[in-house]
Design a protein around this motif. Structure first.
Motif, short mmCIF file in Angstrom:
data_model
loop_
_atom_site.label_atom_id
_atom_site.label_comp_id
_atom_site.label_asym_id
_atom_site.label_seq_id
_atom_site.Cartn_x
_atom_site.Cartn_y
_atom_site.Cartn_z
N HIS A 193 3.38 0.79 3.06
CA HIS A 193 3.24 -0.40 3.90
C HIS A 193 3.96 -1.54 3.20
O HIS A 193 3.56 -1.96 2.12
N ARG A 204 2.17 9.91 -8.74
CA ARG A 204 1.85 11.33 -8.67
C ARG A 204 2.86 12.04 -7.79
O ARG A 204 3.19 11.57 -6.71
N GLU A 253 4.89 10.78 2.04
CA GLU A 253 4.53 9.51 1.42
C GLU A 253 4.58 8.42 2.47
O GLU A 253 5.54 8.36 3.26
N ARG A 310 0.85 -1.20 0.00
CA ARG A 310 0.00 0.00 0.00
C ARG A 310 0.88 1.24 0.00
O ARG A 310 1.97 1.23 0.55
N ALA A 311 0.36 2.30 -0.60
CA ALA A 311 1.09 3.56 -0.62
C ALA A 311 0.09 4.70 -0.70
O ALA A 311 -0.96 4.58 -1.34
N THR A 312 0.42 5.80 -0.02
CA THR A 312 -0.46 6.96 -0.08
C THR A 312 0.38 8.23 0.04
O THR A 312 1.51 8.20 0.55
N TYR A 313 -0.18 9.33 -0.44
CA TYR A 313 0.50 10.61 -0.39
C TYR A 313 -0.36 11.59 0.41
O TYR A 313 -1.57 11.69 0.20
N LEU A 314 0.26 12.31 1.34
CA LEU A 314 -0.44 13.30 2.16
C LEU A 314 0.18 14.68 1.90
O LEU A 314 1.39 14.85 2.08
#
Length: 217
Positions: A184, A202, A181, A170-174
């Motif tokens: 997991h 992105r 970034e 999993r990966a997310t950008y805040l």
């Protein structure tokens, strides 16, 4: 085994971090509070902080507030003795003592090699060796959560620099404090981001107020 989220411990760690940071009047509090909650919620036993020069003590204070709840260990990785002295000084000015064993001094390859079983790692991407730190990280038996601070400066994202065979599930950008970034890293066999496809990554350049999209092959 895998990382299991505990909301009760996350809340306790978060509240303690908020109190500690407010008492000290430290800046960059948003990320510090976030990583504190993560360390507590994942019950991280080994937390590694790749500190950047002049970054201040907020993240370290937040992580220390968290590991006290789970009886874990917080280690800061710095490249040389001068950086170590500056880190210790920043922490002491913030009212937090630092034991010798809590600071790992040396080039990224060697320092990270000595830290087996990382549960949570916080990397300041303003470091020149940030990619090496990420590549040399050795996850624990339950996997690992990686938080990249100031990730807005990284063109293409940090996921592509992990060592071969690393399973990023999993990966997310805040969009906070220069960009954050979160990755997991899982354990065992299974799909990984990028397996069998070329994902679009992105990137937001907060200095130029531009958004870029890259395709990783």
């Amino acid at each position: 085994m895998k990382l299991v989220w505990c909301p009760e411990t996350a809340v306790k760690a978060y509240v303690d971090a908020v109190k500690a940071l407010a008492e000290r009047g430290l800046e960059e509090r948003s990320v510090a509070e976030l990583v504190s909650a993560m360390a507590g919620g994942w019950k991280a036993q080994l937390v590694v902080e790749a500190w950047a020069r002049d970054a201040g003590a907020a993240t370290g204070v937040g992580l220390r507030a968290a590991v006290e709840h789970v009886r874990g260990r917080h280690v800061c990785v710095v490249p040389d003795e001068q950086w170590a002295a500056e880190y210790v000084g920043a922490m002491r000015r913030a009212g937090s003592s630092v034991e010798a064993e809590s600071v790992a001094v040396g080039e990224a390859e060697g320092a990270m090699r000595e830290l087996e079983g990382v549960d949570l790692m916080v990397v300041d991407c303003r470091r020149r060796d940030a990619k090496t730190v990420l590549r040399e990280a050795r996850p624990g038996a339950r996997g690992m959560v990686v938080v990249c601070k100031w990730a807005g400066n990284q063109r293409g994202g940090a996921a592509g620099v992990f060592r071969a065979g690393t399973r990023v599930v999993r990966a997310t950008y805040l969009p906070i404090e220069g960009g954050v970034e979160v990755f997991h890293v899982g354990v065992g066999k299974g799909p990984s981001l990028g397996d069998g496809r070329a994902p679009w990554i992105r990137h937001v350049d907060h200095y130029r107020n531009e958004e870029h999209v890259f395709r990783r092959w």
